[in-house]
Motif scaffolding. Structure first.
Motif, mmCIF file in Angstrom:
data_model
loop_
_atom_site.group_PDB
_atom_site.id
_atom_site.type_symbol
_atom_site.label_atom_id
_atom_site.label_comp_id
_atom_site.label_asym_id
_atom_site.label_seq_id
_atom_site.Cartn_x
_atom_site.Cartn_y
_atom_site.Cartn_z
ATOM 1 N N ALA A 62 71.176 52.105 25.326
ATOM 2 C CA ALA A 62 69.765 52.418 25.116
ATOM 3 C C ALA A 62 68.941 51.271 25.717
ATOM 4 C CB ALA A 62 69.498 52.536 23.626
ATOM 5 N N PRO A 63 67.925 51.571 26.514
ATOM 6 C CA PRO A 63 67.121 50.500 27.107
ATOM 7 C C PRO A 63 66.539 49.591 26.026
ATOM 8 C CG PRO A 63 66.534 52.624 28.054
ATOM 9 C CD PRO A 63 67.450 52.903 26.890
ATOM 10 N N PHE A 64 66.441 48.303 26.316
ATOM 11 C CA PHE A 64 65.856 47.365 25.347
ATOM 12 C C PHE A 64 65.099 46.277 26.093
ATOM 13 C CE2 PHE A 64 69.976 45.674 26.500
ATOM 14 C CZ PHE A 64 69.817 44.290 26.523
ATOM 15 N N ASP A 65 64.132 45.662 25.404
ATOM 16 C CA ASP A 65 63.416 44.537 26.000
ATOM 17 C C ASP A 65 64.212 43.281 25.736
ATOM 18 O OD1 ASP A 65 61.322 46.113 26.844
ATOM 19 O OD2 ASP A 65 60.223 45.871 24.953
ATOM 20 N N LEU A 66 64.379 42.479 26.772
ATOM 21 C CA LEU A 66 65.152 41.246 26.629
ATOM 22 C C LEU A 66 64.317 40.204 25.882
ATOM 23 C CD1 LEU A 66 67.780 39.766 27.516
ATOM 24 C CD2 LEU A 66 66.480 38.959 29.502
ATOM 25 N N ALA A 67 64.852 39.711 24.755
ATOM 26 C CA ALA A 67 64.171 38.619 24.048
ATOM 27 C C ALA A 67 64.529 37.298 24.731
ATOM 28 C CB ALA A 67 64.589 38.591 22.585
ATOM 29 N N ARG A 68 65.831 37.123 25.007
ATOM 30 C CA ARG A 68 66.280 35.948 25.757
ATOM 31 C C ARG A 68 67.735 36.100 26.141
ATOM 32 N NH1 ARG A 68 69.157 31.924 22.788
ATOM 33 N NH2 ARG A 68 69.300 32.468 20.588
ATOM 34 N N CYS A 69 68.124 35.316 27.162
ATOM 35 C CA CYS A 69 69.532 35.221 27.538
ATOM 36 C C CYS A 69 70.096 33.977 26.857
ATOM 37 C CB CYS A 69 69.687 35.024 29.047
ATOM 38 S SG CYS A 69 69.568 36.516 30.008
ATOM 39 N N GLU A 70 71.214 34.137 26.189
ATOM 40 C CA GLU A 70 71.904 32.990 25.565
ATOM 41 C C GLU A 70 73.065 32.652 26.503
ATOM 42 O OE1 GLU A 70 73.677 34.248 21.882
ATOM 43 O OE2 GLU A 70 74.768 32.362 21.609
ATOM 44 N N ILE A 71 73.037 31.468 27.107
ATOM 45 C CA ILE A 71 74.113 31.161 28.055
ATOM 46 C C ILE A 71 74.860 29.879 27.681
ATOM 47 C CG2 ILE A 71 73.176 32.453 30.029
ATOM 48 C CD1 ILE A 71 72.110 29.889 31.217
ATOM 49 N N GLU A 72 76.137 29.845 28.025
ATOM 50 C CA GLU A 72 76.979 28.669 27.769
ATOM 51 C C GLU A 72 78.112 28.654 28.795
ATOM 52 O OE1 GLU A 72 78.269 29.444 23.705
ATOM 53 O OE2 GLU A 72 80.003 30.596 24.389
#
Ligand code: AKG
Ligand code: FE2
Length: 209
Positions: free
Chosen positions: A93-103
């Motif tokens: 389901a399409p969603f708005d990105l709140a943030r990318c969590e990267i490591e």
């Protein structure tokens, strides 16, 4: 839908997609230099969630670095660019990105991560949640480790698919898919020869409908 058809849906290999040559050699090399120079700052990975994290070397053994220095904006932009295609391809389901969590994660000799999912099943007071997982591999060439396949499991039953960690390959799958990292063998034990990866979790706001 009959019960039998419904159960077959969950027996199937879960959806995933692969992007080859995701970052390009120049960015992969800069990333690799960054990881190798920062070796001393990698810390043992933990398991758990927002409410508490703990070491469990019987379940997960690897090392993590969350500092990307100047590389962060460039990387986030690349991951964001591929999101719409992945959501579409995986029929999320399409969603708005709140943030990318990267490591960055380094798996060296004997490292692994047993079967798990990337979403938290409780603590709904957390403001955002993981929807989509991306894993990008960026080890040195020639590759100097074996194993370390990413195994994606069907939701029920015995089905699975193994994905080979290849340099500059991005794998995307819904964060609720059960998966594991099979044990890595890296006989030299040299940090620079590790199975290096970036985990990117695409998070949406929990408040979103
Ligand atoms: O490195 C991989 O292939 C997957 C890593 C993973 O599942 C995780 O860190 O949650
Ligand atoms: Fe995972």
């Amino acid at each position: 839908m009959k019960a039998k058809e419904a159960s077959n849906l969950f027996d199937r290999i879960p959806p995933y997609c692969i992007v080859q040559d995701f970052l390009g050699n120049d960015l992969v090399e800069r990333l690799l230099d960054h990881a190798i120079v920062r070796e001393a700052e990698f810390a043992p990975t933990k398991i758990g969630n927002y409410a508490g994290q703990r070491l469990d070397p019987e379940f997960r053994l690897s090392q993590v670095l969350r500092d990307f220095c100047g590389l962060r904006p460039e990387l986030e932009a690349r991951f964001e660019d591929v999101m719409a295609r992945a959501v579409d391809g995986l029929r999320l389901a399409p969603f708005d990105l709140a943030r990318c969590e990267i490591e960055i994660v380094a798996h060296n000799d004997g490292a692994f991560f047993k079967r798990h999912i990337d979403t938290a099943t409780e603590y709904p007071d957390e403001k955002t949640q993981r929807v989509l997982t991306g894993v990008l591999y960026f080890h040195a060439l020639p590759k100097n480790f074996g194993g370390g396949q990413l195994r994606l499991y069907s939701f029920v039953g015995e089905g699975f698919v193994d994905i080979e960690p290849e340099r500059d390959k991005l794998v995307l799958f819904p964060a609720w898919v059960p998966h594991e990292v099979l044990p890595v063998s890296c006989p030299s034990g040299e940090f620079a020869k590790s199975r290096f990866s970036i985990n990117c979790w695409y998070r949406r706001s929990r408040l979103q409908k």
